[in-house]
Write a protein that holds these residues in place. Structure first.
Motif, PDB file in Angstrom:
ATOM      1  N   PHE A   1      13.566   2.265  -3.675  1.00 36.88           N
ATOM      2  CA  PHE A   1      12.466   2.909  -4.387  1.00 36.88           C
ATOM      3  C   PHE A   1      12.815   3.149  -5.860  1.00 36.88           C
TER       4      PHE A   1
ATOM      5  N   LEU B   1       8.311   8.766  -9.167  1.00 38.04           N
ATOM      6  CA  LEU B   1       7.538   8.129  -8.112  1.00 38.04           C
ATOM      7  C   LEU B   1       6.223   8.882  -7.963  1.00 38.04           C
TER       8      LEU B   1
ATOM      9  N   ARG C   1       4.291   7.165  -2.725  1.00 38.06           N
ATOM     10  CA  ARG C   1       5.541   6.408  -2.599  1.00 38.06           C
ATOM     11  C   ARG C   1       6.693   7.334  -2.234  1.00 38.06           C
ATOM     12  N   ARG C   2       6.681   8.554  -2.762  1.00 41.06           N
ATOM     13  CA  ARG C   2       7.714   9.520  -2.395  1.00 41.06           C
ATOM     14  C   ARG C   2       7.622   9.864  -0.910  1.00 41.06           C
TER      15      ARG C   2
END
Length: 235
Positions: A36, A68, A72-73
């Motif tokens: 990520f 992020l 997405r986190r």
């Protein structure tokens, strides 16, 4: 007024104190975060972030490497939790000396107070075989929305156990937990796994192995009885 006849209530951290989960978490983070855009190594967790709230770790990394979005986190956290749960089921063991110490301290009420989610605490206790020592006396920062080093987690655990803070002993291996216990006005035993690298704050009792825990608790009991006799003598 503190009831010095009541047995000391023992409030344990989980990761690194009761169960040897921190190396597993360090590897799980190192496997997950770089996908990520957040470079990370197992050594980084152990040296810089041990015991720290998950979100605080992520936010610090985002400051260094880029933010992020929330979605997405969340995906990253879900992947990490799945990775960690699989590792715990396959590899988790108690911290050496803890099963014997808990058995020897059977006369004391005990609780777990952890910065981790409740599901993780339950899994840790079940897979390590320590669950019978604690039953449902499990306190999660995620449930209470207060994270160490804030003293609120340990204070809530004491209240839930029906114990006055003066009759509570915090047992924690991480700096954030030791700080939380001291701020809560409790006795604190720091299981310092890295005595050459980490300092035990003034006011906390330092031990380096769980095999020393029973002796430390016995010393606190003796000090408490001595204080009680001193108070009685002046009345």
């Amino acid at each position: 007024m503190s009831d010095t006849t009541a047995p000391l209530c023992l409030l344990f951290d989980s990761d690194g104190t009761l169960v040897d989960s921190e190396p597993l978490l360090a590897r799980a983070m190192a496997e997950t975060f770089p996908d990520f855009g957040l470079p990370f190594t197992p050594e980084q967790y152990m040296e810089e972030f041990r015991g720290v709230r998950f979100l605080d770790i992520v936010l610090e990394l985002e400051q260094r490497f880029g933010a992020l979005d929330d979605a997405r986190r969340d995906v990253m956290e879900d992947r990490l939790r799945d990775n960690m749960a699989a590792r715990m089921k396959a590899e988790l063991t108690p911290v050496p000396g803890i099963p014997e110490a808990l058995a020897a301290l059977s006369g004391h009420p005990k609780a777990v107070a952890s910065n981790g989610p409740l599901a993780k605490i339950r899994l840790a206790m079940a897979t390590s075989g320590l669950a019978p020592h604690f039953g449902d006396n499990l306190y999660s920062a995620y449930e209470l929305q207060v994270w160490k080093p804030d003293p609120g987690l340990y204070l809530a655990a004491a209240e839930g156990m029906g114990a006055e803070r003066e009759n509570c002993v915090v047992i924690d291996d991480a700096a954030v937990g030791v700080e939380a216990g001291l701020k809560a006005g409790m006795q604190v035993i720091h299981i310092n796994h890295f005595p050459d690298e980490e300092h035990t704050p003034e006011g906390a009792i330092a031990i380096t192995h769980a095999s020393e825990l029973v002796t430390a608790i016995e010393r606190l009991n003796l000090e408490r009885r001595g204080h009680q006799r001193g108070v009685a003598a002046t009345e």
